[in-house]
Design a protein around this motif. Structure first.
Motif, mmCIF file in Angstrom:
data_model
loop_
_atom_site.group_PDB
_atom_site.id
_atom_site.type_symbol
_atom_site.label_atom_id
_atom_site.label_comp_id
_atom_site.label_asym_id
_atom_site.label_seq_id
_atom_site.Cartn_x
_atom_site.Cartn_y
_atom_site.Cartn_z
ATOM 1 N N TYR A 1 2.361 0.770 8.479
ATOM 2 C CA TYR A 1 1.693 1.957 7.934
ATOM 3 C C TYR A 1 1.002 2.732 9.044
ATOM 4 C CZ TYR A 1 1.921 -1.082 3.825
ATOM 5 O OH TYR A 1 2.342 -1.915 2.830
ATOM 6 N N THR A 2 0.835 4.026 8.831
ATOM 7 C CA THR A 2 -0.082 4.811 9.644
ATOM 8 C C THR A 2 -1.352 4.949 8.823
ATOM 9 O OG1 THR A 2 1.699 6.028 10.728
ATOM 10 C CG2 THR A 2 -0.502 7.003 10.823
ATOM 11 N N VAL A 3 -2.483 4.543 9.422
ATOM 12 C CA VAL A 3 -3.778 4.560 8.748
ATOM 13 C C VAL A 3 -4.707 5.485 9.527
ATOM 14 C CG1 VAL A 3 -5.726 3.159 7.950
ATOM 15 C CG2 VAL A 3 -3.410 2.187 7.962
ATOM 16 N N ALA A 4 -5.389 6.378 8.812
ATOM 17 C CA ALA A 4 -6.343 7.304 9.426
ATOM 18 C C ALA A 4 -7.765 6.795 9.223
ATOM 19 C CB ALA A 4 -6.196 8.692 8.813
ATOM 20 N N PHE A 5 -8.545 6.843 10.295
ATOM 21 C CA PHE A 5 -9.956 6.461 10.288
ATOM 22 C C PHE A 5 -10.755 7.663 10.779
ATOM 23 C CE2 PHE A 5 -7.409 2.745 11.174
ATOM 24 C CZ PHE A 5 -7.945 1.768 10.359
ATOM 25 N N THR A 6 -11.897 7.921 10.167
ATOM 26 C CA THR A 6 -12.716 9.010 10.697
ATOM 27 C C THR A 6 -13.275 8.562 12.051
ATOM 28 O OG1 THR A 6 -14.803 8.304 9.700
ATOM 29 C CG2 THR A 6 -13.388 9.752 8.365
ATOM 30 N N ALA A 7 -13.321 9.503 12.979
ATOM 31 C CA ALA A 7 -13.852 9.197 14.308
ATOM 32 C C ALA A 7 -15.302 8.739 14.215
ATOM 33 C CB ALA A 7 -13.716 10.418 15.213
ATOM 34 N N ALA A 8 -16.056 9.333 13.312
ATOM 35 C CA ALA A 8 -17.468 8.947 13.150
ATOM 36 C C ALA A 8 -17.587 7.490 12.703
ATOM 37 C CB ALA A 8 -18.169 9.870 12.164
ATOM 38 N N ASP A 9 -16.698 7.027 11.822
ATOM 39 C CA ASP A 9 -16.742 5.628 11.379
ATOM 40 C C ASP A 9 -16.452 4.676 12.540
ATOM 41 O OD1 ASP A 9 -17.421 6.273 8.791
ATOM 42 O OD2 ASP A 9 -15.389 5.991 7.988
ATOM 43 N N PHE B 1 0.836 -1.191 0.000
ATOM 44 C CA PHE B 1 0.000 0.000 0.000
ATOM 45 C C PHE B 1 0.874 1.245 0.000
ATOM 46 C CE2 PHE B 1 -2.180 -3.327 2.512
ATOM 47 C CZ PHE B 1 -3.213 -3.589 1.637
ATOM 48 N N ALA B 2 0.283 2.350 -0.442
ATOM 49 C CA ALA B 2 0.978 3.637 -0.497
ATOM 50 C C ALA B 2 0.073 4.703 0.116
ATOM 51 C CB ALA B 2 1.311 4.004 -1.944
ATOM 52 N N PRO B 3 0.660 5.812 0.549
ATOM 53 C CA PRO B 3 -0.184 6.892 1.065
ATOM 54 C C PRO B 3 -1.291 7.245 0.069
ATOM 55 C CG PRO B 3 2.093 7.332 1.584
ATOM 56 C CD PRO B 3 2.092 6.124 0.675
ATOM 57 N N GLY B 4 -2.493 7.400 0.609
ATOM 58 C CA GLY B 4 -3.673 7.682 -0.213
ATOM 59 C C GLY B 4 -4.520 6.462 -0.498
ATOM 60 N N ASP B 5 -3.950 5.254 -0.347
ATOM 61 C CA ASP B 5 -4.709 4.018 -0.592
ATOM 62 C C ASP B 5 -5.759 3.817 0.486
ATOM 63 O OD1 ASP B 5 -3.128 3.489 -2.783
ATOM 64 O OD2 ASP B 5 -2.030 1.821 -1.859
ATOM 65 N N ARG B 6 -6.929 3.346 0.068
ATOM 66 C CA ARG B 6 -7.987 2.980 1.009
ATOM 67 C C ARG B 6 -7.791 1.518 1.386
ATOM 68 N NH1 ARG B 6 -10.972 6.123 3.760
ATOM 69 N NH2 ARG B 6 -12.911 5.045 3.356
ATOM 70 N N VAL B 7 -7.828 1.233 2.676
ATOM 71 C CA VAL B 7 -7.627 -0.118 3.185
ATOM 72 C C VAL B 7 -8.717 -0.442 4.197
ATOM 73 C CG1 VAL B 7 -5.121 -0.137 2.815
ATOM 74 C CG2 VAL B 7 -6.044 0.712 4.986
ATOM 75 N N ARG B 8 -8.915 -1.741 4.399
ATOM 76 C CA ARG B 8 -9.845 -2.210 5.423
ATOM 77 C C ARG B 8 -9.071 -3.127 6.345
ATOM 78 N NH1 ARG B 8 -12.501 -6.677 5.798
ATOM 79 N NH2 ARG B 8 -12.256 -7.239 3.606
ATOM 80 N N THR C 1 -7.627 5.276 5.478
ATOM 81 C CA THR C 1 -6.721 5.730 4.429
ATOM 82 C C THR C 1 -5.294 5.683 4.934
ATOM 83 O OG1 THR C 1 -8.429 7.206 3.573
ATOM 84 C CG2 THR C 1 -6.170 7.648 2.869
ATOM 85 N N VAL C 2 -4.401 5.061 4.151
ATOM 86 C CA VAL C 2 -2.977 5.049 4.489
ATOM 87 C C VAL C 2 -2.460 6.476 4.360
ATOM 88 C CG1 VAL C 2 -0.689 4.212 3.803
ATOM 89 C CG2 VAL C 2 -2.670 2.668 3.722
ATOM 90 N N ILE C 3 -1.804 6.971 5.416
ATOM 91 C CA ILE C 3 -1.234 8.316 5.332
ATOM 92 C C ILE C 3 0.288 8.298 5.362
ATOM 93 C CG2 ILE C 3 -3.279 9.512 6.153
ATOM 94 C CD1 ILE C 3 -1.972 9.750 8.900
ATOM 95 N N LEU C 4 0.883 7.218 5.874
ATOM 96 C CA LEU C 4 2.344 7.069 5.881
ATOM 97 C C LEU C 4 2.710 5.609 5.690
ATOM 98 C CD1 LEU C 4 3.318 9.263 8.974
ATOM 99 C CD2 LEU C 4 3.833 9.782 6.592
ATOM 100 N N SER C 5 3.837 5.367 5.029
ATOM 101 C CA SER C 5 4.414 4.035 4.924
ATOM 102 C C SER C 5 5.781 4.109 5.587
ATOM 103 C CB SER C 5 4.548 3.628 3.454
ATOM 104 O OG SER C 5 5.159 2.369 3.349
ATOM 105 N N HIS C 6 6.015 3.269 6.605
ATOM 106 C CA HIS C 6 7.225 3.359 7.429
ATOM 107 C C HIS C 6 8.300 2.349 7.053
ATOM 108 C CE1 HIS C 6 5.199 6.108 10.199
ATOM 109 N NE2 HIS C 6 4.171 5.295 10.174
#
Length: 109
Positions: A77-85, A17-24, A51-56
């Motif tokens: 990876y650092t992955v961002a999730f919306t708090a509402a989700d 995965f790369a930054p910007g990729d949507r993952v589950r 969403t992947v925001i960083l690849s380490h």
């Protein structure tokens, strides 16, 4: 020291995965390859899309290493999730939760 990398990075698989990729995140939040099914994936994030925001790069997989199964380095990876989700609602618009997750916890969304 930062240019040389940390002592925690390891040679390993190329990132899927790369930054910007949507993952589950995988369900359930357990790792069948690890005794007791231990995982660093929090249960509240299991099955969620982010969403992947960083690849380490590749790092030691602590889930395996803690059980004497070797380092098993894999991409982190650092992955961002919306708090509402994650929580059903957010305190404020745009609130998010970020998690550092290993590749074995993720699938393409």
């Amino acid at each position: 020291a930062l240019e040389r990398g940390s002592p925690y990075t390891r040679p390993g698989a190329e990132p899927a995965f790369a930054p910007g990729d949507r993952v589950r995140t995988r369900l359930p939040a357990r790792n069948a390859d690890i005794p007791g099914g231990h995982t660093r994936l929090p249960a509240y994030a299991a099955g969620q899309t982010g969403t992947v925001i960083l690849s380490h790069g590749a790092h030691v997989l602590p889930d395996a290493n803690a059980h004497g199964l070797g380092e098993r380095p894999e991409p982190l990876y650092t992955v961002a999730f919306t708090a509402a989700d994650l929580w059903g609602e957010a305190e404020g618009e745009g609130d998010e939760v970020t998690l550092d997750l290993w590749q074995s916890s993720l699938v393409p969304a």
